[in-house]
Design a protein around this motif. Structure first.
Motif, PDB file in Angstrom:
ATOM      1  N   HIS A 168      -5.786   5.462   5.248  1.00 52.82           N
ATOM      2  CA  HIS A 168      -7.208   5.343   4.957  1.00 52.82           C
ATOM      3  C   HIS A 168      -7.745   3.990   5.456  1.00 52.82           C
ATOM      4  O   HIS A 168      -8.805   3.932   6.094  1.00 52.82           O
ATOM      5  CB  HIS A 168      -7.464   5.492   3.463  1.00 52.82           C
ATOM      6  CG  HIS A 168      -8.897   5.345   3.082  1.00 52.82           C
ATOM      7  ND1 HIS A 168      -9.846   6.303   3.360  1.00 52.82           N
ATOM      8  CD2 HIS A 168      -9.552   4.321   2.482  1.00 52.82           C
ATOM      9  CE1 HIS A 168     -11.026   5.883   2.937  1.00 52.82           C
ATOM     10  NE2 HIS A 168     -10.872   4.688   2.398  1.00 52.82           N
ATOM     11  N   LEU A 169      -7.026   2.915   5.182  1.00 48.87           N
ATOM     12  CA  LEU A 169      -7.431   1.595   5.646  1.00 48.87           C
ATOM     13  C   LEU A 169      -7.526   1.557   7.163  1.00 48.87           C
ATOM     14  O   LEU A 169      -8.500   1.049   7.722  1.00 48.87           O
ATOM     15  CB  LEU A 169      -6.448   0.533   5.160  1.00 48.87           C
ATOM     16  CG  LEU A 169      -6.670  -0.886   5.674  1.00 48.87           C
ATOM     17  CD1 LEU A 169      -8.012  -1.442   5.225  1.00 48.87           C
ATOM     18  CD2 LEU A 169      -5.535  -1.797   5.234  1.00 48.87           C
ATOM     19  N   ALA A 170      -6.534   2.122   7.852  1.00 52.91           N
ATOM     20  CA  ALA A 170      -6.567   2.141   9.322  1.00 52.91           C
ATOM     21  C   ALA A 170      -7.769   2.927   9.832  1.00 52.91           C
ATOM     22  O   ALA A 170      -8.426   2.518  10.791  1.00 52.91           O
ATOM     23  CB  ALA A 170      -5.261   2.730   9.857  1.00 52.91           C
ATOM     24  N   ALA A 176      -2.843   5.220   1.449  1.00 56.41           N
ATOM     25  CA  ALA A 176      -3.831   4.139   1.436  1.00 56.41           C
ATOM     26  C   ALA A 176      -3.847   3.400   2.769  1.00 56.41           C
ATOM     27  O   ALA A 176      -4.909   2.994   3.253  1.00 56.41           O
ATOM     28  CB  ALA A 176      -3.551   3.171   0.288  1.00 56.41           C
ATOM     29  N   LEU A 177      -2.677   3.241   3.394  1.00 59.90           N
ATOM     30  CA  LEU A 177      -2.620   2.589   4.701  1.00 59.90           C
ATOM     31  C   LEU A 177      -3.333   3.423   5.759  1.00 59.90           C
ATOM     32  O   LEU A 177      -4.074   2.883   6.580  1.00 59.90           O
ATOM     33  CB  LEU A 177      -1.171   2.336   5.113  1.00 59.90           C
ATOM     34  CG  LEU A 177      -0.987   1.698   6.488  1.00 59.90           C
ATOM     35  CD1 LEU A 177      -1.679   0.342   6.578  1.00 59.90           C
ATOM     36  CD2 LEU A 177       0.484   1.575   6.821  1.00 59.90           C
ATOM     37  N   LEU A 192       0.831  -1.197   0.000  1.00 65.11           N
ATOM     38  CA  LEU A 192       0.000   0.000   0.000  1.00 65.11           C
ATOM     39  C   LEU A 192       0.867   1.248   0.000  1.00 65.11           C
ATOM     40  O   LEU A 192       1.993   1.229   0.498  1.00 65.11           O
ATOM     41  CB  LEU A 192      -0.884   0.040   1.250  1.00 65.11           C
ATOM     42  CG  LEU A 192      -1.873  -1.091   1.463  1.00 65.11           C
ATOM     43  CD1 LEU A 192      -2.459  -1.008   2.856  1.00 65.11           C
ATOM     44  CD2 LEU A 192      -2.967  -1.023   0.436  1.00 65.11           C
ATOM     45  N   VAL A 242     -10.656   3.384   8.308  1.00 65.84           N
ATOM     46  CA  VAL A 242     -11.866   2.597   8.046  1.00 65.84           C
ATOM     47  C   VAL A 242     -11.999   1.474   9.078  1.00 65.84           C
ATOM     48  O   VAL A 242     -13.080   1.239   9.611  1.00 65.84           O
ATOM     49  CB  VAL A 242     -11.851   2.031   6.600  1.00 65.84           C
ATOM     50  CG1 VAL A 242     -12.923   0.985   6.405  1.00 65.84           C
ATOM     51  CG2 VAL A 242     -11.999   3.155   5.590  1.00 65.84           C
ATOM     52  N   LEU A 243     -10.895   0.790   9.371  1.00 63.06           N
ATOM     53  CA  LEU A 243     -10.950  -0.310  10.334  1.00 63.06           C
ATOM     54  C   LEU A 243     -11.269   0.186  11.739  1.00 63.06           C
ATOM     55  O   LEU A 243     -11.990  -0.475  12.484  1.00 63.06           O
ATOM     56  CB  LEU A 243      -9.618  -1.069  10.340  1.00 63.06           C
ATOM     57  CG  LEU A 243      -9.300  -1.831   9.056  1.00 63.06           C
ATOM     58  CD1 LEU A 243      -7.898  -2.417   9.122  1.00 63.06           C
ATOM     59  CD2 LEU A 243     -10.340  -2.901   8.791  1.00 63.06           C
TER      60      LEU A 243
END
Length: 61
Positions: free
Chosen positions: A53-55, A50-51, A46, A57-58
């Motif tokens: 954003h992923l964190a 993007a990382l 990533l 969201v999680l």
């Protein structure tokens, strides 16, 4: 991407009892994520953005 020389760090919330553990490495502006129990297995690649954003969201799910 060749990850053989990557310096992997175990996530701070990982435990040493064989539970769900992830490791991360930063290489050439990319963040790699892998399962610490399967270091030879696949890695998710990533961008730092993007990382983040992923964190986010999680955290919110």
């Amino acid at each position: 991407m060749n990850l053989t020389n990557a310096t992997w760090r175990k996530a701070s919330r990982s435990t040493s009892n064989g539970g769900q553990c992830v490791e991360v490495a930063r290489i050439s502006g990319t963040v790699a994520i892998r399962d610490s129990k399967d270091p030879g297995g696949p890695a998710l690649l990533l961008t730092p953005r993007a990382l983040r954003h992923l964190a986010a969201v999680l955290r919110n799910n």
